[in-house]
Write a protein that holds these residues in place. Structure first.
Motif: not given
Length: 165
Positions: A99-110
């Motif tokens: 959707n917004s990309g927030s879930t994936l970007i926080y997962g990627v960051h981890h």
């Protein structure tokens, strides 16, 4: 309103295609870590894993990624695997909808806090209006939707479907 975008068979076909794309990009890997974001992403990751296990002899490892999707910054991201279990390996981060990309970007960051061979992302539905600079490397379908439309993914076995509400 029944606005079905993807039927059960279409989802099955797209999942198989994504699994083959993942295998092609990891053909020489002994182990592939498939990290599903808890909820629809974890269910979709398990579907991908089921296919990968049929088409490769490589070890396919499931990792559950847990976060508060509404507030991932404060809740943090945790995984069912220890960092040493995915260090220097190929990781595929999976969610059902981008959707917004927030879930994936926080997962990627981890995952980027650990040295990896590669990190790729996979989603069943990619919505084309993101707030964060993250992309899906593997996607089932891309949709141009308005912000007030909602994509609903139902992955429950025999009657999987994606709807636009």
């Amino acid at each position: 309103m029944d606005n079905k975008i993807l039927s059960h068979n279409q989802i099955k076909h797209k999942t198989e295609r994504i699994a083959y794309q993942i295998l092609e990009a990891n053909i020489d890997e002994q182990e592939i870590v498939v990290a599903g974001i808890k909820g629809g992403g974890l269910v979709f990751a398990k579907k991908i894993i089921k296919i990968l296990q049929k088409i490769t002899d490589s070890t396919i490892t499931l990792c559950q990624v847990t976060m508060d999707k509404k507030n991932p910054l404060e809740s943090g991201v945790t995984t069912s695997l220890a960092e040493s279990d995915y260090r220097d390996k190929s990781v595929i981060l999976v969610d059902d909808v981008l959707n917004s990309g927030s879930t994936l970007i926080y997962g990627v960051h981890h995952f980027l806090k650990t040295p990896l061979k590669q990190l790729k992302t996979a989603v069943l539905v990619n919505r084309n209006h993101k707030k964060f600079p993250v992309k899906a490397d593997y996607k089932g379908i891309s949709l141009s939707t308005s912000l007030n439309e909602h994509v609903r993914v139902e992955l429950n076995g025999k009657s999987d479907a994606v709807y636009l509400d």
